[in-house]
Write an enzyme that holds these catalytic residues in place. Structure first.
Site, PDB file in Angstrom:
ATOM      1  N   SER A   1      24.134 -32.807  23.319  1.00  0.00           N
ATOM      2  CA  SER A   1      25.576 -33.096  23.590  1.00  0.00           C
ATOM      3  C   SER A   1      26.346 -33.166  22.125  1.00  0.00           C
ATOM      4  O   SER A   1      25.691 -33.473  21.185  1.00  0.00           O
ATOM      5  CB  SER A   1      25.815 -34.454  24.488  1.00  0.00           C
ATOM      6  OG  SER A   1      26.952 -34.977  24.481  1.00  0.00           O
TER       7      SER A   1
ATOM      8  N   TYR B   1      22.748 -42.970  24.018  1.00  0.00           N
ATOM      9  CA  TYR B   1      22.977 -41.622  24.347  1.00  0.00           C
ATOM     10  C   TYR B   1      23.079 -40.654  23.248  1.00  0.00           C
ATOM     11  O   TYR B   1      22.400 -39.689  23.235  1.00  0.00           O
ATOM     12  CB  TYR B   1      24.026 -41.472  25.225  1.00  0.00           C
ATOM     13  CG  TYR B   1      24.526 -40.274  25.988  1.00  0.00           C
ATOM     14  CD1 TYR B   1      23.535 -39.883  26.923  1.00  0.00           C
ATOM     15  CD2 TYR B   1      25.453 -39.157  25.355  1.00  0.00           C
ATOM     16  CE1 TYR B   1      23.832 -38.451  27.764  1.00  0.00           C
ATOM     17  CE2 TYR B   1      25.740 -37.872  26.044  1.00  0.00           C
ATOM     18  CZ  TYR B   1      24.996 -37.784  27.090  1.00  0.00           C
ATOM     19  OH  TYR B   1      25.255 -36.612  27.558  1.00  0.00           O
TER      20      TYR B   1
ATOM     21  N   ASP C   1      11.065 -36.111  39.285  1.00  0.00           N
ATOM     22  CA  ASP C   1      11.531 -37.178  38.693  1.00  0.00           C
ATOM     23  C   ASP C   1      11.107 -36.823  37.336  1.00  0.00           C
ATOM     24  O   ASP C   1       9.918 -37.152  37.033  1.00  0.00           O
ATOM     25  CB  ASP C   1      11.463 -38.494  39.097  1.00  0.00           C
ATOM     26  CG  ASP C   1      11.995 -39.610  38.321  1.00  0.00           C
ATOM     27  OD1 ASP C   1      12.728 -39.213  36.976  1.00  0.00           O
ATOM     28  OD2 ASP C   1      11.641 -40.843  38.614  1.00  0.00           O
TER      29      ASP C   1
ATOM     30  N   LYS D   1      20.563 -37.702  22.581  1.00  0.00           N
ATOM     31  CA  LYS D   1      20.885 -36.494  22.325  1.00  0.00           C
ATOM     32  C   LYS D   1      20.754 -35.902  20.702  1.00  0.00           C
ATOM     33  O   LYS D   1      20.546 -34.637  20.651  1.00  0.00           O
ATOM     34  CB  LYS D   1      22.212 -36.183  22.808  1.00  0.00           C
ATOM     35  CG  LYS D   1      22.390 -36.357  24.139  1.00  0.00           C
ATOM     36  CD  LYS D   1      21.619 -35.658  25.148  1.00  0.00           C
ATOM     37  CE  LYS D   1      21.989 -35.455  26.559  1.00  0.00           C
ATOM     38  NZ  LYS D   1      21.363 -34.451  27.363  1.00  0.00           N
TER      39      LYS D   1
ATOM     40  N   THR E   1      31.221 -31.189  35.504  1.00  0.00           N
ATOM     41  CA  THR E   1      30.202 -31.763  36.242  1.00  0.00           C
ATOM     42  C   THR E   1      30.154 -33.118  36.573  1.00  0.00           C
ATOM     43  O   THR E   1      30.749 -33.916  36.144  1.00  0.00           O
ATOM     44  CB  THR E   1      28.954 -31.421  35.526  1.00  0.00           C
ATOM     45  OG1 THR E   1      28.988 -32.152  34.502  1.00  0.00           O
ATOM     46  CG2 THR E   1      28.892 -29.997  35.040  1.00  0.00           C
TER      47      THR E   1
ATOM     48  N   SER F   1      22.582 -28.907  40.445  1.00  0.00           N
ATOM     49  CA  SER F   1      23.901 -29.261  40.528  1.00  0.00           C
ATOM     50  C   SER F   1      24.579 -28.995  38.962  1.00  0.00           C
ATOM     51  O   SER F   1      23.474 -28.536  38.211  1.00  0.00           O
ATOM     52  CB  SER F   1      24.236 -30.809  40.497  1.00  0.00           C
ATOM     53  OG  SER F   1      23.710 -31.330  39.536  1.00  0.00           O
TER      54      SER F   1
ATOM     55  N   PHE G   1      32.345 -31.256  30.213  1.00  0.00           N
ATOM     56  CA  PHE G   1      32.251 -30.337  31.294  1.00  0.00           C
ATOM     57  C   PHE G   1      32.373 -30.669  32.594  1.00  0.00           C
ATOM     58  O   PHE G   1      32.181 -31.879  32.745  1.00  0.00           O
ATOM     59  CB  PHE G   1      30.740 -29.679  31.279  1.00  0.00           C
ATOM     60  CG  PHE G   1      30.771 -28.625  30.288  1.00  0.00           C
ATOM     61  CD1 PHE G   1      30.286 -27.100  30.789  1.00  0.00           C
ATOM     62  CD2 PHE G   1      31.033 -28.589  28.861  1.00  0.00           C
ATOM     63  CE1 PHE G   1      30.263 -26.039  29.906  1.00  0.00           C
ATOM     64  CE2 PHE G   1      30.928 -27.405  27.880  1.00  0.00           C
ATOM     65  CZ  PHE G   1      30.819 -26.114  28.489  1.00  0.00           C
TER      66      PHE G   1
ATOM     67  N   ASP H   1      14.383 -30.892  40.916  1.00  0.00           N
ATOM     68  CA  ASP H   1      15.255 -31.812  40.840  1.00  0.00           C
ATOM     69  C   ASP H   1      14.872 -32.979  41.641  1.00  0.00           C
ATOM     70  O   ASP H   1      14.202 -33.061  42.221  1.00  0.00           O
ATOM     71  CB  ASP H   1      16.743 -31.215  41.088  1.00  0.00           C
ATOM     72  CG  ASP H   1      17.870 -31.883  40.129  1.00  0.00           C
ATOM     73  OD1 ASP H   1      17.861 -33.265  40.217  1.00  0.00           O
ATOM     74  OD2 ASP H   1      19.028 -31.055  40.263  1.00  0.00           O
TER      75      ASP H   1
END
Length: 253
Positions: free
Chosen positions: A146, A159, A57, A163, A194, A15, A192, A36
């Site tokens: 990110s 996060y 995973d 990142k 997504t 994806s 983005f 994935d």
């Protein structure tokens, strides 16, 4: 590195930015393996590309080692790795309910940073087993950071830390692997189109991208894919994290 005729693994390729990367790599002549989580469209996507699909995973560190080895065996080698799997949660360092729990922080760091490093060390090994090209190059690793790594918003402490780690290890890893002819880079996207973000209504998106220099919209998965392929093709790119953000800078919230 010329993409035509090379072997590529895209982790998170069922994806979003991973899928777009797998599709563009295949269109440029690479043989692609997608790894994935089960339950997505990965098997059909891989079939459409004439590639390979395996369930995996990334937080199962020993399990993903076996899955990656299977992918490389089926491909016949490994030259290109694009890693896009990851995610986060929103929690403040301290909130009305108390301090940020360590379990969640550790989980986010494991998913994004530790699992990415685990993939990288294994991908580098498989690349090192191949023959170098005329420039002495054996492989290219592209990780996903990110812009939260640089200006994380309120609630993104876990996060952002993860990142930032991905961005920070690019140069050191590139230096570690330089003698083997393996390059390492990271891409730091902004917002983005997504996942859940892609389903947001326009009126919700507009204020989020208002601070972009240009264009004032979310990024498109294919724009990530184009940069990933440009990284592969340009041998002078190495050891850095490239922002892909339309001049966006995250506000505190």
């Amino acid at each position: 590195m010329e993409i035509q005729g090379k072997y590529a693994v895209v982790v998170g390729g069922a994806s979003g930015m991973g899928r777009a990367s797998a599709e563009l790599l295949a269109a440029k002549g690479a043989k692609v393996a997608i790894i994935d989580r089960p339950g997505g469209e990965g098997k059909q996507i891989a079939a459409d590309l004439g590639g390979i699909y395996l369930d995996g995973d990334i937080t199962d560190h020993s399990g993903i080692e076996e899955i990656l080895a299977q992918a490389v065996e089926q491909l016949g080698g490994l030259h290109i790795a694009v890693n896009t799997a990851g995610g986060g949660v929103a929690k403040r360092t301290l909130s009305k309910s108390g301090p940020h729990d360590l379990e969640t922080f550790a989980s986010v760091v494991n998913l994004n940073l530790i699992s990415t490093f685990n993939l990288n060390r294994l991908q580098a090994f498989h690349m090192s087993q191949g023959e170098a090209d005329a420039d002495g190059e054996r492989g290219v690793i592209v990780n996903t950071s990110s812009i939260a790594a640089f200006e994380g918003q309120i609630g993104q402490v876990a996060y952002s830390a993860a990142k930032a780690g991905i961005a920070g290890m690019a140069l050191t890893m590139a230096r570690d692997l330089g003698s083997l002819g393996v390059r390492v880079l990271a891409i730091a996207p902004s917002l983005f189109k997504t996942g859940a973000v892609a389903r947001m209504p326009d009126e919700t998106i507009a204020p989020l991208v208002a601070g972009n220099a240009f264009p004032k919209r979310m990024g498109r998965p294919e724009e990530y894919a184009k940069l990933a392929c440009s990284i592969v093709e340009n041998g002078m790119l190495n050891g850095q994290c490239l922002r892909l953000d339309a001049g966006m800078r995250f506000a505190p919230k």
